[in-house]
Write a protein that holds these residues in place. Structure first.
Motif, mmCIF file in Angstrom:
data_model
loop_
_atom_site.group_PDB
_atom_site.id
_atom_site.type_symbol
_atom_site.label_atom_id
_atom_site.label_comp_id
_atom_site.label_asym_id
_atom_site.label_seq_id
_atom_site.Cartn_x
_atom_site.Cartn_y
_atom_site.Cartn_z
ATOM 1 N N PRO A 309 -13.090 2.049 -3.430
ATOM 2 C CA PRO A 309 -13.127 3.281 -2.635
ATOM 3 C C PRO A 309 -14.328 4.174 -2.912
ATOM 4 N N GLY A 310 -15.096 3.879 -3.951
ATOM 5 C CA GLY A 310 -16.284 4.653 -4.294
ATOM 6 C C GLY A 310 -16.928 4.065 -5.531
ATOM 7 N N ASP A 311 -18.160 4.505 -5.818
ATOM 8 C CA ASP A 311 -18.859 3.992 -6.999
ATOM 9 C C ASP A 311 -18.119 4.317 -8.284
ATOM 10 N N PRO A 338 -4.848 5.505 -0.466
ATOM 11 C CA PRO A 338 -5.989 5.872 0.388
ATOM 12 C C PRO A 338 -6.130 7.372 0.619
ATOM 13 N N HIS A 339 -5.029 8.124 0.610
ATOM 14 C CA HIS A 339 -5.130 9.567 0.813
ATOM 15 C C HIS A 339 -5.853 10.249 -0.353
ATOM 16 N N SER A 340 -5.687 9.716 -1.554
ATOM 17 C CA SER A 340 -6.372 10.281 -2.720
ATOM 18 C C SER A 340 -7.781 9.734 -2.854
ATOM 19 N N ALA A 351 -5.976 3.759 7.144
ATOM 20 C CA ALA A 351 -5.222 2.532 7.397
ATOM 21 C C ALA A 351 -6.166 1.327 7.469
ATOM 22 N N LYS A 352 -7.328 1.511 8.096
ATOM 23 C CA LYS A 352 -8.311 0.430 8.196
ATOM 24 C C LYS A 352 -8.826 0.056 6.807
ATOM 25 N N TYR A 353 -9.089 1.072 5.961
ATOM 26 C CA TYR A 353 -9.545 0.790 4.597
ATOM 27 C C TYR A 353 -8.468 0.043 3.817
#
Length: 476
Positions: A309-311, A338-340, A351-353
């Motif tokens: 979700p991120g580096d 995913p919300h966090s 949802a796609k992620y």
């Protein structure tokens, strides 16, 4: 009869009529002279009330352990969970594929230790079973000086709290629910790594103020091993069954969400997982072992590093592929928030992620790890601001990962189940966070959960919780 006397799970209690029929005349007269029939009658009535109505009572009766259901142990066959059942006495276990719909209720031990609140544990297990949920993940730790701490000091335990954990195992088995028991927390809640480091400092160990020495310091590793040994060799005070022999345990989880404070501790974490998984297996060959990972990929892990979700996710020291590939780790675990993780994204983007996140881990588990993967925490807040085709935010997120697991199960691949974070029952609001909810208060979510349970159970030739019985919500 005291708790220690309740050692036989399969023996019934005779009624007064049965006693008068089967007791020899001399013994029957002694019973009448000593007026034992009334006591037997009272005990029989209490047992009847407990078995039939304890789920609705607000007081604690003695734990009744006779006629607990038989349960097979869970094993692994390549990328699938299998239920091991002995169909013929003396024959090798028959294997049936097993797919999981489950939930988290980390609060079982704490609530059980309060005594008067134990009925809430029973209620949650009953309600979970009514939704077809077959596995619950919960804490088997509470370290420190709190009133309900299980481990007060290294190797020193509160027997009252240990009995509370005994109770949780009994009730799980009574409701045909299996438990994933997590053995320590990465976070500070309920003691966690920080408490172990503090104990080592107080004992004079040369450790830094960082929590990373948890994974490398020999003193701290000794504390953890002593704790694990105490848990695995524990004999349930109600049933007399060792935890290492208890079929209502699905798996041992080494740690909840292991992370490093510095990426340089990654090798130490890898070595720690290798050592501790082997240690558990040396004492318990009947239960599965998992790490407790969130599923983040390390910087050099695989082509799926980009699915993080991120580096920031690659800097936490854990690595889904490397950590899960260890020989004594039986299945991989993944979390999903995913919300966090991507808070600014739209619901559609989240949802796609999540779909991409689930695909990556199922594919890697199938093709690289060759082990089952369980999504042991999937959390989403409930919001009223967005609704898609009658589904609220939480339902959209949950359905996304449910569908991925169902599709994988239909292909007999590695995606093996989902555990919701987290379910509550009435009266346990103090354990709530933004992802916690009482399922039966949200009809659309409740329906979604039950439908997932039943469609997994209806995959031809496969089961999610052993033999289907009349109390099963999917029984037809």
């Amino acid at each position: 009869m005291n708790e220690e006397g309740l050692q036989s799970p399969n023996k019934g209690i005779p009624t007064e009529l049965e006693s008068s029929i089967f007791l020899p005349p001399s013994m029957e007269s002694q019973w009448r002279e000593k007026r034992l029939y009334p006591a037997l009658g009272i005990f029989t009535i209490l047992g009847f009330l407990y078995i039939n109505f304890s789920d609705h009572l607000n007081f604690t009766l003695p734990v009744i352990v006779w006629n607990l259901p038989e349960m097979g142990f869970v094993g692994v066959n390549h990328t699938r969970f299998v239920l091991l059942e002995k169909e013929i006495p003396g024959s090798p276990p028959a294997e049936k594929d097993l797919y999981v719909n489950g939930w988290n209720s980390y609060w079982f031990l704490e609530e059980s230790a309060l005594g008067q609140s134990r009925y809430r544990v029973t209620e949650m297990l009953k309600r979970g079973a009514e939704m077809g949920l077959s596995v619950c993940r919960t804490w088997a730790f509470s370290d420190g000086s709190g009133p309900n701490a299980l481990q007060i000091k290294p190797g020193v335990f509160n027997e009252r709290v240990f009995k509370a954990l005994d109770f949780v195992l009994v009730e799980a088995r009574r409701h045909r629910v299996r438990l994933i028991l997590s053995l320590v927390n990465n976070l500070n809640a309920f003691g966690g790594k920080a408490q172990y480091v503090k104990w080592a400092e107080e004992a004079g160990a040369n450790v830094t103020s960082s929590r990373d020495p948890f994974f490398s310091d020999i003193t701290i590793k000794g504390y953890y091993k002593a704790y694990v040994k105490a848990i695995l060799t524990r004999k349930n005070s109600y049933t007399g069954v060792k935890y290492s022999e208890e079929p209502s345990i699905f798996a041992w989880e080494l740690m909840n969400e292991p992370r490093c404070e510095s990426v340089s501790c990654s090798p130490a974490l890898q070595d720690w997982i290798t050592e501790m998984a082997a240690f558990v297996k040396s004492m318990d060959q009947k239960h599965l072992v998992t790490v407790g990972l969130e599923g983040f990929y390390g910087p050099k892990s695989s082509q799926n590093h980009g699915v993080n979700p991120g580096d920031w996710a690659a800097s936490l020291g854990s690595d889904f592929i490397q950590n899960s590939a260890i020989k004594d780790i039986d299945f991989a675990s993944v979390h999903a928030y995913p919300h966090s993780w991507i808070p600014e994204a739209s619901l559609e983007a989240k949802a796609k992620y999540l779909s991409k996140w689930a695909d990556a881990h199922i594919i890697d588990s199938q093709n690289v790890l060759k082990k089952p993967v369980l999504f042991t925490e999937v959390g989403s807040p409930f919001t009223l601001k967005a609704e898609t085709e009658g589904l609220h935010d939480r339902d959209v997120i949950l359905k996304t990962v449910y569908d991925k697991i169902y599709e994988s199960a239909m292909r007999s691949e590695a995606g093996s189940g989902v555990l919701i974070w987290q379910l509550l029952t009435e009266g346990v609001d103090e354990y709530s966070d933004e992802f916690s909810f009482v399922a039966w208060e949200y009809p659309s979510t409740y329906k979604l959960i039950l439908e997932q349970s039943c469609r997994l159970k209806n995959i031809p030739g496969r089961l999610t919780n052993g033999t289907i019985h009349r109390k099963d919500p999917c029984f037809s």
